[in-house]
Design an enzyme around this catalytic site. Structure first.
Site, PDB file in Angstrom:
ATOM      1  CG  HIS A 516     -22.483  31.993  36.588  1.00 51.75           C
ATOM      2  ND1 HIS A 516     -21.318  32.359  37.211  1.00 51.75           N
ATOM      3  CD2 HIS A 516     -22.797  33.041  35.768  1.00 51.75           C
ATOM      4  CE1 HIS A 516     -20.939  33.559  36.796  1.00 51.75           C
ATOM      5  NE2 HIS A 516     -21.822  33.990  35.905  1.00 51.75           N
ATOM      6  CD  GLU A 517     -24.956  33.131  32.713  1.00 46.75           C
ATOM      7  OE1 GLU A 517     -25.528  34.226  32.922  1.00 46.75           O
ATOM      8  OE2 GLU A 517     -23.741  33.038  32.458  1.00 46.75           O
ATOM      9  CG  HIS A 520     -25.927  36.933  36.182  1.00 50.90           C
ATOM     10  ND1 HIS A 520     -25.189  37.877  36.865  1.00 50.90           N
ATOM     11  CD2 HIS A 520     -25.027  36.218  35.455  1.00 50.90           C
ATOM     12  CE1 HIS A 520     -23.898  37.720  36.557  1.00 50.90           C
ATOM     13  NE2 HIS A 520     -23.777  36.722  35.716  1.00 50.90           N
ATOM     14  CG  HIS A 523     -28.144  40.616  41.401  1.00 51.08           C
ATOM     15  ND1 HIS A 523     -27.013  41.130  40.810  1.00 51.08           N
ATOM     16  CD2 HIS A 523     -28.406  41.436  42.459  1.00 51.08           C
ATOM     17  CE1 HIS A 523     -26.609  42.200  41.493  1.00 51.08           C
ATOM     18  NE2 HIS A 523     -27.432  42.402  42.491  1.00 51.08           N
TER      19      HIS A 523
HETATM   20 ZN   LIG Z   1     -21.968  35.889  34.976  1.00 46.17          ZN
END
Ligand SMILES: [Zn+2]
Length: 731
Positions: A516-517, A520, A523
């Protein structure tokens, strides 16, 4: 402009860190411009700007990297203060420019301000999140109000606002790119939504409201903290039946033999209610926890909530908005409270149905045991766990043997290679300074061209002074308007460091958070925007990019090559994978209902107006609204009103708690595009389109339009309902 830039989208009042479920996503995304001229500041500031190492331009490859190896705490306060002073001078120069306002001399000029402060803030962020200490917290307490005042000074600079507004009003006639149009729009909105357009009396009232709100927010969280710290429940060896040894070991009361306590916090309450056999004690623990802030004593939050809501409503009325939620959602992806509410109510109906099935399963099990009870809220977790063991037989320790941290990191690199076309090369020659020996750095390259994209820093292990949880941040964001700036992204987590040479084994939840991290970070790294201000996050959108990455953890390619047994090297057996998949929708009724209970109440509170708001009785309102919704009696709101810090300790998630669900709808909907593609999760065409349309533009394109372009329609909740087991799977 460093301080403003990081939140050029979203209200200025939703200050600071855009937290995600696991930590912060977007803190201060900094631009370490290498070419700034020192503005005309006073002699003392000018000397600091020249001499303080934390303000110095970054040296090293590809536009430089922070000098993390030479940072000294004694330098930070002076650096931050000089950085703020320099930025104000730059802002003043833009505001008082005698030339007619243009996009170039106002909006673009603002993008160039605050570089020294941006550099200092990078080090400040490291001390606050990764290397905190009592000494730093003293500095932090002194600087926090100064930083808030600094932002206010910029926002309330009337000449500056007049110039922004003048450019905004000519926007139709200007020859601007779509990104420039959006940057103009978001810059204007940021000022307008923060009261820049008000007359003097309006501005004064606006500021007074903010001051009173700040005090009420603090009171609210202090009361909550007092009820968490002051209300432990003690129990003895005889009452400890069912509780795991590890829980008991952590709950021992110092100096008293055979006495334990449950703290009045979620992390202590949750396992207790899951495992403790003593039903009366479960009820006591449950009641204390769910009545935090609601005990009609000096820590009661009911009246504070009513006052907070009334003040927020008064403030947005100054700006001409009908409700607080309308104001807050202006620049969110959902755009209107009605859109957010429609989604919540659709999912609500299905989640309640599932919760009722879950209760029926539990009741059946309790009856079979001859327990002679009706399931109450304090029985929910306890019987759910029994159903889980009965039905799924999942052994979390067995799963861990296949989840080695280093292998998972390699798996993430593999996925980033397939999905984004990125390659990762470790930097082992010490050429990139780090702030702790645990931190490792990789160079990120375009696999096809070999071009440099940025650096990725990983700080994996827990240590004293590091905040808990996991988070991603960027030390520098991508932009091209003044020459190319290369991304510096980081991931941070709190794994327990093993003895040298031993692998780190983690849980499946932690593995998903790790991905998940990293989502980021990808992104940040995939950004192709022109202006740094286009990199900002949108609260109900930005978790989508990270949540999506979690979907790759259990893909066949990752399982076969990276989820291998720590001793035998064998990939995770199919039988275990299937068990994990089957358990995936377990307890989703409870999770969704407790979340939505809070999210819907958040929106109801923030759409209250008139007499109902003026005469608000929080407990009566909460009870009546939940009853009207058909909230199952066995499930409380995840955060009852008097303990709902997300929305009452600050404005961070006020009228925004729905955002987690909104992003999850996008995640499920987009994941189905991969699932239906010929190449599945490794389909090159889908990957190329999703990176180009949904990752790379950051906030340079309206998220709703970007999504429509990708999907050919708006996202619907259908895929989410299937993912949570509320609707049958697709054929
Ligand atoms: Zn998050």
């Amino acid at each position: 402009m460093s301080i403003l830039k990081s939140r050029v989208v979203g209200s200025v009042l939703a200050l600071g860190l855009a937290a995600c479920a696991n930590g912060m996503e977007e803190d201060a995304a900094m631009d370490g411009q290498a070419t700034s001229a020192i503005p005309a500041v006073d002699a003392e500031t000018s000397k600091v700007l020249r001499e303080n190492p934390l303000l110095a331009e970054w040296q090293g490859p590809y536009g430089g990297v922070p000098a993390f190896d030479r940072m000294q705490l004694g330098q930070i306060q002076q650096a931050m203060e000089a950085g703020m002073a320099a930025e104000l001078v730059e802002i003043e120069a833009i505001a008082s420019n005698p030339a007619a306002p243009t996009f170039e001399n106002v909006i673009v000029a603002m993008q160039r301000t605050g570089e020294p402060l941006g550099r200092a803030s990078t080090y400040y962020g490291i001390w606050s999140s990764n290397l905190s200490s009592p000494e730093f917290r003293v500095i932090q307490n002194e600087l926090a109000p100064k930083l808030a005042a600094h932002s206010t000074k910029i926002i309330q600079n009337e000449q500056l606002y007049e110039r922004i507004k003048a450019v905004y009003e000519q926007r139709e006639e200007l020859d601007l790119t779509p990104e420039e149009q959006r940057l103009l729009q978001t810059t204007y909105e940021q000022f307008f939504l923060s009261g820049a357009d008000l007359d003097a009396a309006g501005k004064a009232r606006y500021a007074a409201i903010n001051e009173e709100l700040a005090q009420l927010h603090t009171q609210f969280s202090n009361n909550l903290l007092a009820d968490e710290e002051g209300w432990a429940t003690r129990f003895t060896e005889e009452q400890a039946e069912g509780l795991p040894a590890s829980y008991l070991a952590a709950s021992k009361v110092e100096g008293e033999d055979g006495v334990y306590e449950v703290k009045n916090t979620r992390s202590s309450m949750d396992p207790f209610l899951t495992y403790a056999d003593d039903r009366a004690l479960r009820e006591e623990v449950w009641r204390k926890y769910y009545n935090r802030g609601n005990n009609a004593d000096e820590h009661d939050n009911n009246e504070i909530i009513a006052r907070i809501l009334q003040l927020r409503n008064e403030r947005i009325q100054l700006l001409g908005y009908d409700t607080y939620a309308d104001w807050q959602l202006t620049n969110r992806m959902a755009k209107t409270p009605a859109a957010a509410t429609e989604l919540m109510e659709t999912v609500w109906a299905k989640a309640v149905e599932r919760a009722e099935e879950e209760v029926a399963d539990m009741q059946k099990l309790a009856d079979a045991e001859g327990a002679g009870i009706t399931i109450e809220p304090w029985d929910y977790r306890y019987y759910m766990e029994k159903v889980r063991q009965d039905r799924y037989e999942l052994d979390s320790d067995e799963i861990k043997q296949y989840l080695q941290l280093d292998k998972l990191r390699e798996a993430m690199f593999f996925v980033a290679g397939e999905f984004f076309g990125f390659g990762f090369a470790p930097v082992t020659d010490g050429s990139i300074p780090v702030f702790h020996e645990d931190v490792k750095v990789w160079q990120v390259l375009d696999k096809a061209s070999g071009d440099h994209i940025g650096y990725w820093y990983l700080d994996p292990f827990a240590r004293a002074g590091k905040r808990s949880g996991a988070w991603a941040t960027s030390y520098r964001s991508h932009s091209t308007f003044d020459g190319k700036e290369y991304v510096l992204a980081s991931n941070n987590s709190n794994f327990v460091e093993p003895p040298p040479g031993e692998p780190v084994l983690i849980s499946l939840d932690d593995a998903e958070t790790f991905f998940h991290e990293f989502g980021h970070a990808l992104h940040y790294l995939s950004s192709n925007v022109v202006y740094p201000g286009s990199n900002g996050g949108v609260r109900d959108y930005t978790e989508f990019h990270s949540q999506l990455l979690e979907r790759w953890v259990l893909t066949e390619e990752v399982i076969d090559n990276y989820l291998t047994h720590v001793e035998t090297g064998e990939p995770m057996p199919d039988e275990l994978v299937q068990k994990i998949r089957r358990a995936g929708t377990f307890m989703q009724g409870f999770d969704t209902v407790e979340f939505l209970g809070s999210a819907i109440m958040d929106m109801r509170y923030h759409t209250l107006t008139g007499e109902r708001l003026a005469n608000l009785d929080v407990q009566a309102f909460e009870a009546a609204e939940l009853a009207a919704l058909g909230m199952p009696e066995e499930i409380p709101m995840r955060h009852r009103s008097t303990q709902f810090g997300h929305i009452f300790s600050s404005e961070g998630y006020a009228a925004g708690y729905y955002g987690y669900l909104w992003a999850d709808v996008l995640t499920s909907d987009a994941a189905e595009v991969f699932e239906e593609a010929p190449g599945g999760y490794y389909d090159k065409d889908v990957a190329e389109r999703i990176v180009r349309l949904l990752y790379a533009p950051r906030n340079a394109v309206d998220p709703a339009e970007a999504y429509r372009e990708f999907r050919g329609r708006d996202a619907t909740s259908d895929a989410l309902l299937r993912d949570r087991g509320f609707a049958p799977p697709k054929e």
